[in-house]
Design a protein around this motif. Structure first.
Motif, short mmCIF file in Angstrom:
data_model
loop_
_atom_site.label_atom_id
_atom_site.label_comp_id
_atom_site.label_asym_id
_atom_site.label_seq_id
_atom_site.Cartn_x
_atom_site.Cartn_y
_atom_site.Cartn_z
N VAL A 175 0.83 -1.21 0.00
CA VAL A 175 0.00 0.00 0.00
C VAL A 175 0.87 1.26 0.00
O VAL A 175 0.73 2.11 -0.88
N ASP A 176 1.76 1.38 0.96
CA ASP A 176 2.58 2.58 1.05
C ASP A 176 3.69 2.60 0.01
O ASP A 176 3.96 3.62 -0.62
N GLY A 177 4.36 1.45 -0.20
CA GLY A 177 5.49 1.38 -1.12
C GLY A 177 5.11 1.32 -2.58
O GLY A 177 5.63 2.07 -3.40
N GLN A 208 12.13 -0.82 -10.50
CA GLN A 208 12.73 0.26 -9.69
C GLN A 208 11.80 0.69 -8.56
O GLN A 208 12.24 0.92 -7.43
N THR A 209 10.52 0.84 -8.86
CA THR A 209 9.54 1.21 -7.83
C THR A 209 9.52 0.18 -6.71
O THR A 209 9.52 0.53 -5.53
N ALA A 210 9.51 -1.09 -7.07
CA ALA A 210 9.49 -2.16 -6.07
C ALA A 210 10.75 -2.11 -5.20
O ALA A 210 10.68 -2.27 -3.98
N ARG A 211 11.87 -1.86 -5.80
CA ARG A 211 13.12 -1.79 -5.02
C ARG A 211 13.11 -0.60 -4.08
O ARG A 211 13.56 -0.71 -2.94
N PRO A 259 15.71 -7.34 -4.49
CA PRO A 259 15.94 -7.26 -5.94
C PRO A 259 16.48 -8.59 -6.48
O PRO A 259 17.67 -8.77 -6.68
N VAL A 260 15.61 -9.52 -6.75
CA VAL A 260 15.99 -10.87 -7.14
C VAL A 260 16.78 -10.88 -8.45
O VAL A 260 17.84 -11.47 -8.53
N GLY A 271 11.95 -9.45 -15.16
CA GLY A 271 12.82 -9.51 -13.99
C GLY A 271 11.97 -9.84 -12.78
O GLY A 271 10.73 -9.86 -12.87
N TYR A 272 12.62 -10.09 -11.65
CA TYR A 272 11.91 -10.52 -10.45
C TYR A 272 12.28 -9.69 -9.24
O TYR A 272 13.41 -9.20 -9.12
N PHE A 273 11.32 -9.57 -8.32
CA PHE A 273 11.60 -9.07 -6.98
C PHE A 273 10.87 -9.93 -5.98
O PHE A 273 9.93 -10.66 -6.32
N GLY A 274 11.31 -9.87 -4.73
CA GLY A 274 10.65 -10.59 -3.65
C GLY A 274 9.96 -9.61 -2.72
O GLY A 274 10.50 -8.55 -2.41
#
Length: 139
Positions: free
Chosen positions: A23-25, A89-92, A98-99, A112-115
């Protein structure tokens, strides 16, 4: 039975941290918030339901733990490679693990992937051709 998926429910260790991330991120808007549950409308007819582990176990049953990753990924498809890079980039910035950076994939796309805070892997992808039209609103 109709061929469709209505909800994806994931058990999370710290619902407050999960809420801060999504929500915030990431800027997602909750559809339902109740003690131990956060539901996010992620498509026209699909909800991502995030449950505190205790609430999850009370309704669904005991959680099994082990080494390695949960054998599931969630995917967010976009209309362009540039959008893929921007979302990663937003997720990081939101604190994601940053998978992997986005790269060209053997299946013809770019992803690409993120966790997330619980390690659930999100694939951020662009798919060539008609698949994009089916997966990305307004594409």
């Amino acid at each position: 039975m109709d061929q469709r998926l209505s909800l994806v429910t994931l058990a999370v260790r710290d619902l407050s941290a999960t809420r801060r991330f999504y929500v915030d991120g990431l800027g997602w808007r909750p559809e339902v918030e109740a003690p131990g549950v956060l539901m996010l409308l992620v498509g026209e007819h699909i909800v991502l339901s995030l449950w505190d582990e205790t609430e999850f176990e009370e309704e669904v049953g005991p959680i099994r733990r082990g080494e390695g990753l949960v054998p599931i990924t969630l995917a967010h498809n976009l209309a362009s490679r540039e959008e893929v890079d921007a979302v990663l980039q937003t997720a990081r910035r939101a604190g994601a693990d940053p998978v992997s950076e986005a790269v060209d994939r053997v299946w013809g796309g770019y992803s690409g992937y993120f966790g997330d805070p619980d390690g659930y892997r999100w694939e951020i992808a662009w798919a060539p051709g008609e698949l994009t039209e089916k997966l990305v609103p307004g594409a």
